[in-house]
Design an enzyme around this catalytic site. Structure first.
Site, mmCIF file in Angstrom:
data_model
loop_
_atom_site.group_PDB
_atom_site.id
_atom_site.type_symbol
_atom_site.label_atom_id
_atom_site.label_comp_id
_atom_site.label_asym_id
_atom_site.label_seq_id
_atom_site.Cartn_x
_atom_site.Cartn_y
_atom_site.Cartn_z
ATOM 1 N N ARG A 191 0.831 -1.207 0.000
ATOM 2 C CA ARG A 191 0.000 0.000 0.000
ATOM 3 C C ARG A 191 0.874 1.270 0.000
ATOM 4 O O ARG A 191 0.942 1.986 -0.997
ATOM 5 C CB ARG A 191 -0.935 -0.025 1.238
ATOM 6 C CG ARG A 191 -1.995 1.045 1.282
ATOM 7 C CD ARG A 191 -1.533 2.420 1.701
ATOM 8 N NE ARG A 191 -0.926 2.476 3.019
ATOM 9 C CZ ARG A 191 -0.323 3.560 3.482
ATOM 10 N NH1 ARG A 191 -0.252 4.662 2.748
ATOM 11 N NH2 ARG A 191 0.239 3.556 4.683
ATOM 12 N N ASP A 192 1.589 1.501 1.087
ATOM 13 C CA ASP A 192 2.369 2.733 1.220
ATOM 14 C C ASP A 192 3.474 2.777 0.168
ATOM 15 O O ASP A 192 3.793 3.836 -0.383
ATOM 16 C CB ASP A 192 2.980 2.789 2.631
ATOM 17 C CG ASP A 192 3.440 4.176 3.026
ATOM 18 O OD1 ASP A 192 3.558 5.032 2.144
ATOM 19 O OD2 ASP A 192 3.702 4.393 4.222
ATOM 20 N N CYS A 209 4.957 9.301 0.669
ATOM 21 C CA CYS A 209 3.585 9.813 0.642
ATOM 22 C C CYS A 209 3.512 10.831 -0.488
ATOM 23 O O CYS A 209 4.285 11.786 -0.512
ATOM 24 C CB CYS A 209 3.210 10.465 1.971
ATOM 25 S SG CYS A 209 1.570 11.219 1.922
ATOM 26 N N HIS A 222 9.822 6.738 8.632
ATOM 27 C CA HIS A 222 10.464 6.846 7.323
ATOM 28 C C HIS A 222 11.948 7.091 7.559
ATOM 29 O O HIS A 222 12.327 7.723 8.542
ATOM 30 C CB HIS A 222 9.849 7.987 6.507
ATOM 31 C CG HIS A 222 8.501 7.646 5.954
ATOM 32 N ND1 HIS A 222 8.209 7.672 4.620
ATOM 33 C CD2 HIS A 222 7.367 7.234 6.559
ATOM 34 C CE1 HIS A 222 6.953 7.317 4.424
ATOM 35 N NE2 HIS A 222 6.411 7.045 5.598
ATOM 36 N N HIS A 241 5.300 4.310 12.966
ATOM 37 C CA HIS A 241 5.533 4.230 11.509
ATOM 38 C C HIS A 241 6.618 5.255 11.174
ATOM 39 O O HIS A 241 6.392 6.455 11.273
ATOM 40 C CB HIS A 241 4.204 4.562 10.812
ATOM 41 C CG HIS A 241 4.251 4.666 9.326
ATOM 42 N ND1 HIS A 241 3.626 3.759 8.493
ATOM 43 C CD2 HIS A 241 4.808 5.582 8.497
ATOM 44 C CE1 HIS A 241 3.804 4.113 7.227
ATOM 45 N NE2 HIS A 241 4.514 5.217 7.203
HETATM 46 P P1 HMG Z 1 -12.312 14.902 -2.599
HETATM 47 O O1 HMG Z 1 -11.973 15.245 -4.018
HETATM 48 O O2 HMG Z 1 -12.370 16.008 -1.610
HETATM 49 O O3 HMG Z 1 -13.603 13.992 -2.423
HETATM 50 O O4 HMG Z 1 -11.247 13.844 -2.119
HETATM 51 P P2 HMG Z 1 -15.058 14.001 -2.970
HETATM 52 O O5 HMG Z 1 -15.883 13.384 -1.903
HETATM 53 O O6 HMG Z 1 -15.420 15.382 -3.467
HETATM 54 O O7 HMG Z 1 -14.978 13.017 -4.217
HETATM 55 C C1 HMG Z 1 -14.266 13.309 -5.397
HETATM 56 C C2 HMG Z 1 -14.365 12.122 -6.338
HETATM 57 O O8 HMG Z 1 -13.702 10.993 -5.752
HETATM 58 C C3 HMG Z 1 -15.813 11.660 -6.597
HETATM 59 O O9 HMG Z 1 -15.837 11.092 -7.892
HETATM 60 C C4 HMG Z 1 -16.009 10.566 -5.584
HETATM 61 O O10 HMG Z 1 -16.989 9.637 -5.952
HETATM 62 C C5 HMG Z 1 -14.629 9.908 -5.584
HETATM 63 P P3 HMG Z 1 -16.432 11.915 -9.151
HETATM 64 O O11 HMG Z 1 -17.840 12.252 -8.755
HETATM 65 O O12 HMG Z 1 -15.545 13.121 -9.297
HETATM 66 O O13 HMG Z 1 -16.302 10.940 -10.287
HETATM 67 N N1 HMG Z 1 -14.353 9.236 -4.327
HETATM 68 C C6 HMG Z 1 -13.973 7.959 -4.225
HETATM 69 N N2 HMG Z 1 -13.787 6.986 -5.139
HETATM 70 C C7 HMG Z 1 -13.437 5.781 -4.709
HETATM 71 N N3 HMG Z 1 -13.209 5.485 -3.381
HETATM 72 C C8 HMG Z 1 -13.374 6.432 -2.446
HETATM 73 C C9 HMG Z 1 -13.775 7.721 -2.856
HETATM 74 N N4 HMG Z 1 -14.034 8.850 -2.183
HETATM 75 C C10 HMG Z 1 -14.395 9.775 -3.093
HETATM 76 N N5 HMG Z 1 -13.168 6.134 -1.165
HETATM 77 C C11 HMG Z 1 -10.615 11.979 -0.726
HETATM 78 C C12 HMG Z 1 -11.269 13.355 -0.788
HETATM 79 C C13 HMG Z 1 -10.378 11.665 0.742
HETATM 80 C C14 HMG Z 1 -11.519 10.967 -1.369
HETATM 81 C C15 HMG Z 1 -9.259 12.057 -1.498
HETATM 82 O O14 HMG Z 1 -8.546 13.130 -0.995
HETATM 83 C C16 HMG Z 1 -8.436 10.805 -1.386
HETATM 84 O O15 HMG Z 1 -8.799 9.757 -1.868
HETATM 85 N N6 HMG Z 1 -7.243 10.919 -0.741
HETATM 86 C C17 HMG Z 1 -6.365 9.778 -0.556
HETATM 87 C C18 HMG Z 1 -4.980 10.244 -0.356
HETATM 88 C C19 HMG Z 1 -4.074 9.086 -0.026
HETATM 89 O O16 HMG Z 1 -4.409 7.927 -0.190
HETATM 90 N N7 HMG Z 1 -2.848 9.427 0.445
HETATM 91 C C20 HMG Z 1 -1.869 8.463 0.765
HETATM 92 C C21 HMG Z 1 -2.164 7.716 2.032
HETATM 93 S S1 HMG Z 1 -1.694 8.557 3.530
HETATM 94 C C22 HMG Z 1 -0.064 8.099 3.779
HETATM 95 O O17 HMG Z 1 0.550 7.514 2.925
HETATM 96 C C23 HMG Z 1 0.542 8.350 5.110
HETATM 97 C C24 HMG Z 1 0.661 7.087 5.951
HETATM 98 O O18 HMG Z 1 1.425 6.093 5.299
HETATM 99 C C25 HMG Z 1 1.324 7.394 7.266
HETATM 100 C C26 HMG Z 1 2.540 8.272 7.130
HETATM 101 O O19 HMG Z 1 3.530 7.885 6.503
HETATM 102 O O20 HMG Z 1 2.448 9.363 7.670
HETATM 103 C C27 HMG Z 1 -0.696 6.500 6.257
HETATM 104 MG MG MG Z 2 4.230 6.169 5.251
#
Ligand code: HMG
Ligand code: MG
Length: 308
Positions: A15-16, A240, A209, A207
């Site tokens: 995933r990450d 990220c 890095h 967690h």
């Molecule tokens: P948004 O644009 O504000 O959301 O995104 P929305 O509700 O307005 O939806 C926009 C579009 O996305 C719509 O589609 C929704 O249906 C669709 P459209 O009508 O335009 O065709 N949508 C989805 N589709 C599938 N699955 C869903 C979903 N939700 C909405 N669940 C949102 C807000 C949160 C969805 C967006 O910002 C997002 O997906 N962000 C994910 C970011 C991410 O994954 N980042 C990496 C992970 S975090 C990380 O790596 C850190 C970690 O490892 C720890 C660390 O290292 O610190 C965990």
């Molecule tokens: Mg991470």
């Protein structure tokens, strides 16, 4: 030194790691990696994310990935979920654990999930309640706890406040995360001690890095502070996409190697894990930075799988 006898490793590479690669690994390759990691003794794994495919195109195949994996008994297959839509998808895909995620700094939270901290907590209240109804285990990954690439210092009291709110909602585990490798060991010890005044240590994981080379030193500080659950990413895959410079999670094989050498058991077969790192490298088509995969373990004593 006071170290725990045993530690749980949560593998986050599929995933990450893969979310941030330039190469979009084909679904069949992701499935091979997940199955190989379970075969190596990994018992908890973030397999994918049910996020917007527009935001994270590399994990747009989350359903197909989970459907293709031959599940191994005793392995927890987890996935990231940012909202109710993500939860519905995760439940349909039969995950064992849902990982909600947010940041301890407003700017990173906004860039990563397009919400303020308050809005994120509001969204997750319902996600957590419904996930509990569905009988799922819940983890909350809390990013930028030791510093934010946009805002700089993060006040530990904010980390404590958000962690408490998440636990009060019903989350089983809070993953205190150093998203861009800004932490140092003294800070880790102090942070864990401060959070543990309000939340039982059993509910905390870490967690790290390795962006600035302090990843494993930070693990050691976490161990001395009593934390027994650590994330690692095979081969050191990852970062990220919404944190500039967030290259390199700590490599699971380097983490497992250090733990085994210190007599801390993980249940992971290090030699098989190194094979997984080679597979990960082939899948992304670039050399990975992890150390132990390059030079091999110090000795073969540390390669034994303790728990099967
Ligand atoms: P948004 O644009 O504000 O959301 O995104 P929305 O509700 O307005 O939806 C926009 C579009 O996305 C719509 O589609 C929704 O249906 C669709 P459209 O009508 O335009 O065709 N949508 C989805 N589709 C599938 N699955 C869903 C979903 N939700 C909405 N669940 C949102 C807000 C949160 C969805 C967006 O910002 C997002 O997906 N962000 C994910 C970011 C991410 O994954 N980042 C990496 C992970 S975090 C990380 O790596 C850190 C970690 O490892 C720890 C660390 O290292 O610190 C965990
Ligand atoms: Mg991470």
């Amino acid at each position: 030194m006071h170290l725990p006898e045993e530690v749980t490793i949560c593998e986050v590479g599929p995933r990450d790691g893969l979310q941030n690669e330039r190469v979009n690994v084909p679904t069949a390759g992701k499935i091979r990696l997940i199955e190989a990691l379970a075969e190596a003794g990994i018992r908890v794994m973030e397999a994918t994310s049910f996020v917007s495919p527009k935001w994270i195109p590399n994990l747009a195949d989350a359903e197909d990935t989970l459907a293709g994996v031959r599940r191994r008994e005793g392995v927890t297959y987890a996935a990231l979920v940012p909202n109710l839509k993500g939860l519905e998808r995760a439940v349909a895909a039969k995950v064992d654990e849902v990982v909600i995620f947010m940041s301890a700094s407003e700017s990173h939270n906004q860039k990563n999930i397009n919400k303020s901290i308050a809005q994120a907590l509001e969204t997750y209240r319902e996600v957590v309640a419904r996930a509990k109804d569905a009988g799922l285990r819940l983890k909350a990954a809390l990013s930028t706890c030791f510093g934010c690439p946009y805002e700089g210092d993060v006040n530990p009291s904010v980390v404590v406040r958000i962690s408490e709110a998440l636990i009060a909602m019903g989350v089983d585990e809070v993953g205190i995360s150093d998203t861009t490798g800004m932490a140092n060991p003294r800070q880790v010890h102090a942070m864990v001690s401060q959070v543990a005044e309000r939340i039982p240590l059993e509910n905390l994981s870490l967690h790290f890095h390795d962006t600035r080379g302090a990843g494993l030193a930070n693990v050691l500080a976490g161990l001395e502070a009593g934390v027994t659950v650590y994330d690692g990413s095979v081969g050191g895959l990852g970062g990220c996409p919404y944190a500039k410079g967030a290259t390199g999670n700590i490599a699971t094989e380097d983490l497992v190697h250090m733990l085994h050498e210190m007599g801390v058991e993980t249940g992971v077969d290090l030699l098989k894990l190194i094979e997984c790192a080679k597979l990960a490298q082939d899948l992304v088509g670039r050399p990975l930075d992890a150390r132990v995969s390059k030079v091999g373990p110090v000795n073969h004593r540390c390669s034994g799988a303790v728990h099967g």
